[in-house]
Design a protein around this motif. Structure first.
Motif, PDB file in Angstrom:
ATOM      1  N   GLU A  50       0.827  -1.205   0.000  1.00 31.07           N
ATOM      2  CA  GLU A  50       0.000   0.000   0.000  1.00 31.07           C
ATOM      3  C   GLU A  50       0.866   1.262   0.000  1.00 31.07           C
ATOM      4  O   GLU A  50       2.068   1.210   0.258  1.00 31.07           O
ATOM      5  N   THR A  51       0.244   2.390  -0.271  1.00 35.09           N
ATOM      6  CA  THR A  51       0.934   3.674  -0.277  1.00 35.09           C
ATOM      7  C   THR A  51       1.301   4.069   1.155  1.00 35.09           C
ATOM      8  O   THR A  51       0.473   3.981   2.068  1.00 35.09           O
ATOM      9  N   VAL A  52       2.540   4.493   1.328  1.00 36.59           N
ATOM     10  CA  VAL A  52       3.052   4.849   2.649  1.00 36.59           C
ATOM     11  C   VAL A  52       3.582   6.279   2.609  1.00 36.59           C
ATOM     12  O   VAL A  52       4.238   6.674   1.637  1.00 36.59           O
ATOM     13  N   HIS A  53       3.286   7.050   3.654  1.00 40.91           N
ATOM     14  CA  HIS A  53       3.742   8.440   3.717  1.00 40.91           C
ATOM     15  C   HIS A  53       4.430   8.745   5.038  1.00 40.91           C
ATOM     16  O   HIS A  53       4.127   8.144   6.077  1.00 40.91           O
ATOM     17  N   LEU A  54       5.330   9.719   4.973  1.00 39.52           N
ATOM     18  CA  LEU A  54       5.924  10.351   6.151  1.00 39.52           C
ATOM     19  C   LEU A  54       5.296  11.733   6.251  1.00 39.52           C
ATOM     20  O   LEU A  54       5.347  12.515   5.295  1.00 39.52           O
ATOM     21  N   GLY A  58       0.785  23.550  12.426  1.00 43.29           N
ATOM     22  CA  GLY A  58      -0.435  24.209  12.855  1.00 43.29           C
ATOM     23  C   GLY A  58      -1.578  23.217  12.920  1.00 43.29           C
ATOM     24  O   GLY A  58      -1.499  22.191  13.604  1.00 43.29           O
ATOM     25  N   SER A  59      -2.648  23.489  12.187  1.00 40.45           N
ATOM     26  CA  SER A  59      -3.788  22.566  12.140  1.00 40.45           C
ATOM     27  C   SER A  59      -3.832  21.811  10.817  1.00 40.45           C
ATOM     28  O   SER A  59      -4.860  21.257  10.443  1.00 40.45           O
ATOM     29  N   THR A  60      -2.701  21.789  10.108  1.00 39.82           N
ATOM     30  CA  THR A  60      -2.615  21.041   8.859  1.00 39.82           C
ATOM     31  C   THR A  60      -1.484  20.025   8.934  1.00 39.82           C
ATOM     32  O   THR A  60      -0.578  20.139   9.767  1.00 39.82           O
ATOM     33  N   ILE A  61      -1.549  19.027   8.075  1.00 46.31           N
ATOM     34  CA  ILE A  61      -0.443  18.090   7.940  1.00 46.31           C
ATOM     35  C   ILE A  61       0.276  18.374   6.630  1.00 46.31           C
ATOM     36  O   ILE A  61      -0.310  18.884   5.681  1.00 46.31           O
ATOM     37  N   VAL A  62       1.564  18.045   6.604  1.00 51.96           N
ATOM     38  CA  VAL A  62       2.392  18.197   5.412  1.00 51.96           C
ATOM     39  C   VAL A  62       2.948  16.818   5.059  1.00 51.96           C
ATOM     40  O   VAL A  62       3.538  16.145   5.909  1.00 51.96           O
ATOM     41  N   PHE A  63       2.732  16.399   3.825  1.00 55.16           N
ATOM     42  CA  PHE A  63       3.251  15.119   3.350  1.00 55.16           C
ATOM     43  C   PHE A  63       4.715  15.317   2.953  1.00 55.16           C
ATOM     44  O   PHE A  63       5.014  15.850   1.885  1.00 55.16           O
ATOM     45  N   LEU A  64       5.627  14.904   3.824  1.00 59.72           N
ATOM     46  CA  LEU A  64       7.059  15.123   3.582  1.00 59.72           C
ATOM     47  C   LEU A  64       7.600  14.211   2.488  1.00 59.72           C
ATOM     48  O   LEU A  64       8.434  14.608   1.690  1.00 59.72           O
ATOM     49  N   ASP A  65       7.147  12.972   2.501  1.00 57.55           N
ATOM     50  CA  ASP A  65       7.645  12.007   1.514  1.00 57.55           C
ATOM     51  C   ASP A  65       6.648  10.867   1.434  1.00 57.55           C
ATOM     52  O   ASP A  65       5.811  10.685   2.328  1.00 57.55           O
ATOM     53  N   GLY A  66       6.737  10.108   0.378  1.00 55.10           N
ATOM     54  CA  GLY A  66       5.831   8.988   0.220  1.00 55.10           C
ATOM     55  C   GLY A  66       6.249   8.078  -0.908  1.00 55.10           C
ATOM     56  O   GLY A  66       7.007   8.469  -1.798  1.00 55.10           O
ATOM     57  N   VAL A  67       5.782   6.837  -0.837  1.00 58.76           N
ATOM     58  CA  VAL A  67       6.001   5.872  -1.916  1.00 58.76           C
ATOM     59  C   VAL A  67       4.649   5.247  -2.243  1.00 58.76           C
ATOM     60  O   VAL A  67       3.898   4.854  -1.347  1.00 58.76           O
ATOM     61  N   GLU A  68       4.337   5.183  -3.510  1.00 61.76           N
ATOM     62  CA  GLU A  68       3.024   4.724  -3.946  1.00 61.76           C
ATOM     63  C   GLU A  68       2.939   3.210  -3.909  1.00 61.76           C
ATOM     64  O   GLU A  68       3.915   2.510  -4.173  1.00 61.76           O
TER      65      GLU A  68
END
Length: 252
Positions: free
Chosen positions: A101-105, A110-120
């Motif tokens: 499955e797709t995995v993210h770091l 603040g009140s948002t998340i930031v997708f630093l890295d990921g593999v599909e």
């Protein structure tokens, strides 16, 4: 909003305005940029392709533009997460190979998340890789595990209103409901997203803690709800916890 420069260079100002548009939306369309800047569509297209040539934007198959790899790298450097991203990459790749499955770091801002890295993921139908994207924290599994690491006072600084916005109809709509869920997340050490950020998407996340016990980031696995059922997510909890513990042990 910052005051305009005394002697603005129009092309530079327009380029900056284009990039700032990404604060409020994931994708940019030529027509939208033309309207926002008050320029012809041909000029907007040239602006976007120029930014794309420098890696600040990237064009998707749907012909819309999103944050490019160089813009993501700038953001990562500014928030001081360059080392974290580099250290975590092998862990993300191992998890993808193991789970399919797709995995993210993901980190909290603040009140948002930031997708630093990921593999599909490797399945034909899978969650998209979203490196560089931002999203509301409270409907997401990663956001929940990171928000759960905050004190009540810190949480309320991020959510001064008792009403919450963002996510699907399944997402928590009040701060009180979120606080109650975060108590559960703290006790179990992981969080799930059952169609709360996007209809048909399920996700599981665990925190990555450094040697001092601080939640530096979250690792999430996501995919279609028909495959990542609640039972399947529960099966994946030990795998993610082990990966997060190993990654956290390598952080100072």
């Amino acid at each position: 909003m910052s005051a305009p420069a005394n002697y603005p260079i129009e092309s530079v100002e327009n380029a900056a305005r284009v990039l700032l548009m990404l604060r409020d939306r994931r994708d940019l369309r030529v027509a939208d940029v033309a309207v926002e800047l008050g320029i012809a569509r041909s000029s907007a297209h040239r602006m976007l392709t120029t930014l794309q040539s420098q890696g600040l934007l990237q064009q998707k198959p749907t012909r819309v533009y999103a944050a490019g790899p160089q813009l993501v790298q700038i953001g990562v450097a500014v928030i001081g997460a360059t080392d974290l991203r580099a250290v975590a990459r092998p862990t993300l790749e191992r998890l993808r190979r193991h789970l399919g499955e797709t995995v993210h770091l993901i980190i909290l801002d603040g009140s948002t998340i930031v997708f630093l890295d990921g593999v599909e993921g490797t399945f034909a139908i899978r969650a998209a890789e979203r490196t560089g994207d931002r999203a509301p924290a409270h409907p997401s599994a990663a956001g929940k595990v990171l928000l759960a690491s905050l004190t009540r006072e810190q949480l309320r600084e991020r959510y001064p209103s008792s009403r919450l916005r963002g996510g699907t109809t399944a997402a928590k709509k009040s701060r009180r409901m979120l606080e109650d869920e975060l108590e559960i997340v703290r006790s179990q050490g992981h969080a799930v997203n059952l169609g709360e950020s996007e209809i048909g998407l399920h996700a599981l996340a665990v925190p990555v803690r450094d040697s001092a016990g601080n939640a530096r980031a979250a690792i999430s696995v996501s995919g279609p709800s028909v495959r990542l059922t609640e039972d399947k997510l529960t099966e994946h909890v030990p795998v993610l916890l082990q990966a997060a513990d190993q990654l956290g042990a390598s952080l100072s």
